[in-house]
Enzyme design. Structure first.
Site, PDB file in Angstrom:
ATOM      1  N   HIS A  36     -34.669   8.852 -43.852  1.00  0.00           N
ATOM      2  CA  HIS A  36     -35.664   7.545 -43.610  1.00  0.00           C
ATOM      3  C   HIS A  36     -34.889   7.001 -45.061  1.00  0.00           C
ATOM      4  O   HIS A  36     -36.392   6.622 -46.033  1.00  0.00           O
ATOM      5  CB  HIS A  36     -36.972   7.440 -43.306  1.00  0.00           C
ATOM      6  CG  HIS A  36     -37.144   7.204 -42.267  1.00  0.00           C
ATOM      7  ND1 HIS A  36     -36.995   6.732 -41.276  1.00  0.00           N
ATOM      8  CD2 HIS A  36     -37.634   8.352 -41.455  1.00  0.00           C
ATOM      9  CE1 HIS A  36     -37.203   7.031 -40.139  1.00  0.00           C
ATOM     10  NE2 HIS A  36     -37.274   7.875 -39.692  1.00  0.00           N
ATOM     11  N   SER A 135     -23.840  10.845 -32.041  1.00  0.00           N
ATOM     12  CA  SER A 135     -22.827  10.042 -30.937  1.00  0.00           C
ATOM     13  C   SER A 135     -22.338   8.690 -31.224  1.00  0.00           C
ATOM     14  O   SER A 135     -21.560   8.335 -30.809  1.00  0.00           O
ATOM     15  CB  SER A 135     -22.847  10.599 -29.582  1.00  0.00           C
ATOM     16  OG  SER A 135     -24.606   9.137 -29.123  1.00  0.00           O
ATOM     17  N   SER A 136     -23.590   7.858 -31.020  1.00  0.00           N
ATOM     18  CA  SER A 136     -22.877   6.916 -31.501  1.00  0.00           C
ATOM     19  C   SER A 136     -22.080   6.427 -32.534  1.00  0.00           C
ATOM     20  O   SER A 136     -21.041   5.224 -32.569  1.00  0.00           O
ATOM     21  CB  SER A 136     -24.108   5.781 -31.611  1.00  0.00           C
ATOM     22  OG  SER A 136     -24.975   5.426 -32.654  1.00  0.00           O
ATOM     23  N   GLU A 168     -22.661  -1.777 -34.826  1.00  0.00           N
ATOM     24  CA  GLU A 168     -23.912  -1.585 -34.390  1.00  0.00           C
ATOM     25  C   GLU A 168     -25.176  -1.921 -34.807  1.00  0.00           C
ATOM     26  O   GLU A 168     -26.246  -2.736 -34.442  1.00  0.00           O
ATOM     27  CB  GLU A 168     -24.289   0.277 -35.350  1.00  0.00           C
ATOM     28  CG  GLU A 168     -25.411   0.290 -34.400  1.00  0.00           C
ATOM     29  CD  GLU A 168     -25.393   2.477 -34.341  1.00  0.00           C
ATOM     30  OE1 GLU A 168     -24.926   2.676 -34.289  1.00  0.00           O
ATOM     31  OE2 GLU A 168     -26.653   2.718 -33.777  1.00  0.00           O
ATOM     32  N   ASP A 180     -24.910   7.637 -41.162  1.00  0.00           N
ATOM     33  CA  ASP A 180     -24.245   8.074 -39.643  1.00  0.00           C
ATOM     34  C   ASP A 180     -22.416   7.935 -40.221  1.00  0.00           C
ATOM     35  O   ASP A 180     -21.918   8.500 -40.247  1.00  0.00           O
ATOM     36  CB  ASP A 180     -25.195   7.858 -38.561  1.00  0.00           C
ATOM     37  CG  ASP A 180     -26.607   8.014 -37.813  1.00  0.00           C
ATOM     38  OD1 ASP A 180     -26.464   8.170 -39.374  1.00  0.00           O
ATOM     39  OD2 ASP A 180     -26.565   7.590 -37.453  1.00  0.00           O
TER      40      ASP A 180
HETATM   41  P1  ADP Z   1     -26.994   9.092 -31.397  1.00  0.00           P
HETATM   42  O1  ADP Z   1     -26.463   8.046 -32.101  1.00  0.00           O
HETATM   43  O2  ADP Z   1     -28.240   9.446 -32.062  1.00  0.00           O
HETATM   44  O3  ADP Z   1     -26.099  10.243 -30.822  1.00  0.00           O
HETATM   45  P2  ADP Z   1     -27.926   6.609 -30.033  1.00  0.00           P
HETATM   46  O4  ADP Z   1     -28.316   5.586 -28.773  1.00  0.00           O
HETATM   47  O5  ADP Z   1     -27.573   5.555 -31.294  1.00  0.00           O
HETATM   48  O6  ADP Z   1     -27.975   7.905 -29.778  1.00  0.00           O
HETATM   49  O7  ADP Z   1     -26.666   5.868 -29.266  1.00  0.00           O
HETATM   50  C1  ADP Z   1     -25.566   6.674 -28.561  1.00  0.00           C
HETATM   51  C2  ADP Z   1     -25.283   5.763 -27.228  1.00  0.00           C
HETATM   52  O8  ADP Z   1     -23.407   5.979 -27.460  1.00  0.00           O
HETATM   53  C3  ADP Z   1     -25.355   6.526 -26.096  1.00  0.00           C
HETATM   54  O9  ADP Z   1     -26.247   5.644 -25.014  1.00  0.00           O
HETATM   55  C4  ADP Z   1     -23.537   5.262 -25.108  1.00  0.00           C
HETATM   56  O10 ADP Z   1     -23.456   4.304 -24.929  1.00  0.00           O
HETATM   57  C5  ADP Z   1     -22.974   5.588 -26.685  1.00  0.00           C
HETATM   58  N1  ADP Z   1     -22.685   6.505 -26.382  1.00  0.00           N
HETATM   59  C6  ADP Z   1     -21.729   7.880 -27.744  1.00  0.00           C
HETATM   60  N2  ADP Z   1     -21.019   8.986 -27.118  1.00  0.00           N
HETATM   61  C7  ADP Z   1     -20.040   8.410 -25.661  1.00  0.00           C
HETATM   62  C8  ADP Z   1     -19.379   8.386 -24.927  1.00  0.00           C
HETATM   63  N3  ADP Z   1     -18.230   9.604 -25.265  1.00  0.00           N
HETATM   64  N4  ADP Z   1     -18.988   8.100 -24.170  1.00  0.00           N
HETATM   65  C9  ADP Z   1     -19.512   6.820 -23.880  1.00  0.00           C
HETATM   66  N5  ADP Z   1     -20.727   6.353 -24.705  1.00  0.00           N
HETATM   67  C10 ADP Z   1     -21.120   6.522 -25.658  1.00  0.00           C
HETATM   68 MG    MG Z   2     -26.904   6.240 -33.099  1.00  0.00          MG
END
Ligand code: ADP
Ligand code: MG
Length: 392
Positions: A36, A135-136, A168, A180
């Site tokens: 944060h 992952s996003s 984003e 990120d």
């Molecule tokens: P984080 O970034 O902590 O993983 P977020 O809520 O910011 O969580 O992002 C997750 C979202 O990113 C998933 O719900 C999906 O919509 C998208 N996403 C990430 N990786 C993939 C993937 N390999 N295939 C499809 N969608 C993905």
């Molecule tokens: Mg994210």
């Protein structure tokens, strides 16, 4: 070539009828300390993890984008040409929301004045979704590389990170800071990085020898995170205004105490500001521990970070606190804290190499006795930042 690359190539050919030309990857990240702080123009200390989003692609001569997600088992099609007007439409169906990250990247590139060609893309990934390992950002950064590559363009890693963050923020609608995307785009193999979120300067430093980074997912999904995250951001901004600075980065502990004496901050604002100011100091100190190889001191700073995130910033939860307490009591653990925005997601711990496998199994069994949730433990080295992958 690993099995994922082969699976991706095969899926690409089956779906689109020809071979992919190129593949790119972008990793998730774990933040070792500095939580944060990014949106307060402060310091973070992330590293990329050995889990990523992989995209195989082939450019098209028209302006159609077709994208297949192997995880979502879903093909989305949209157009990036001028006839689509000013804005590419967001997905109306919940099952296609994942494609908004891709559409957002295309939209941002159009806003940069680029006239995009279309592309066929197949993507797969092993960064757990919604666990706080970004992952996003991995998806956005890999998408940026694919869209730019398909159009014969190259941008600097920093520019790609900024554009991915904008996608984003402005398209998907999540107000994340730059941590990120910059981690995913710019990480260095084998190194953690001190990230100055004001200048975007990155200073790599190797992890101490004989020490492993262990990530543990509580299995608790971060339901509250959007509203609570935005509230914390607003509280930090209000705190900075009350203290007469643009960002809390510019506040010292001494300045904070003076402001407290002068009654400039209410009790909640004071707690929030105390965490941010102390966390910036801890992050810079933790970086110094890396350069001097002092893993014990690094671990203590992680413990202090968790305590402040729990008590002053109030973004932890039962599951994270339990995971940290269990980790901390296990042999070989030098420090442990929640990582990411909070309210669920993952912890990160520093563990002596010889204890790592016992640590992972003991943590899993002790945690499962307390919480019936799909927890997971990930061991990872510091991975390289985003880039091309050989498809074979
Ligand atoms: P984080 O970034 O902590 O993983 P977020 O809520 O910011 O969580 O992002 C997750 C979202 O990113 C998933 O719900 C999906 O919509 C998208 N996403 C990430 N990786 C993939 C993937 N390999 N295939 C499809 N969608 C993905
Ligand atoms: Mg994210």
């Amino acid at each position: 070539m690993d099995h994922r690359t082969i699976e991706l190539r095969t899926a690409f050919k089956q779906s689109f009828g020809s071979d992919a030309q190129v593949a790119v990857r972008a990793p998730g990240r774990v933040n070792l300390i500095g939580e944060h702080t990014d949106y307060n123009d402060g310091f973070c200390l992330p590293m990329a993890i050995e889990r990523d989003v992989l995209i195989a692609y082939r450019s098209r001569s028209d302006t159609t984008v077709r994208v297949l997600s192997l995880q979502q088992k879903n093909l989305e099609i949209f157009d990036v040409g001028p006839s689509e007007g000013n804005r590419i439409h967001k997905s109306s169906q919940v099952s296609a929301r994942w494609a908004d990250y891709i559409k957002g990247c295309a939209q941002v590139l159009r806003e940069e004045g680029l006239k995009l060609h279309g592309v066929d893309m197949a993507l797969t990934g092993d960064v757990p979704l919604g666990s706080g390992l970004s992952s996003s950002a991995a998806l956005e950064v890999a998408t940026m590389l694919a869209l730019l590559g398909a159009n014969g363009l190259t941008f600097s890693a920093e520019k790609i990170a900024k554009l991915a963050q904008r996608a984003e923020n402005t398209y998907v609608g999540t107000q994340c800071g730059i941590l990120d995307q910059l981690s995913s785009a710019c990480a260095v193999h084998g190194q953690a990085m001190l990230m100055d979120c004001r200048t975007l300067a990155l200073t790599p430093a190797p992890l101490p020898k004989g020490i492993s980074v262990v990530i543990a997912d509580t299995g608790k999904r971060r339901g509250l995170v959007d509203s609570a995250y935005n509230e914390r951001r607003a509280q930090c901004e209000a705190g900075a205004r009350a203290l007469g600075v643009s960002h809390l980065r510019d506040v010292s502990m001494a300045g904070l105490w003076q402001a407290r004496q002068a009654g400039k901050l209410d009790a909640v604002a004071l707690k929030r500001c105390e965490h941010v100011v102390a966390e910036n100091g801890r992050t810079v100190a933790a970086f110094a521990c890396l350069t001097s190889g002092n893993a014990e001191a690094f671990g203590q700073l992680m413990d202090q970070s968790h305590a402040d995130l729990r008590d002053k910033f109030e973004v932890s939860c039962r599951e994270l606190d339990d995971m940290v307490a269990i980790s901390r009591a296990l042999p070989g653990c030098l420090g442990s804290r929640m990582t990411g925005a909070g309210f669920g997601g993952c912890t990160v711990s520093l563990v002596k190499d010889e204890h790592t496998s016992a640590f992972a199994s003991s943590l899993a069994s002790a945690y499962k006795k307390l919480h019936d949730l799909p927890m997971a433990v990930y061991l990872t080295c510091a991975a390289a930042g985003a880039g091309p992958v050989v498809l074979g």
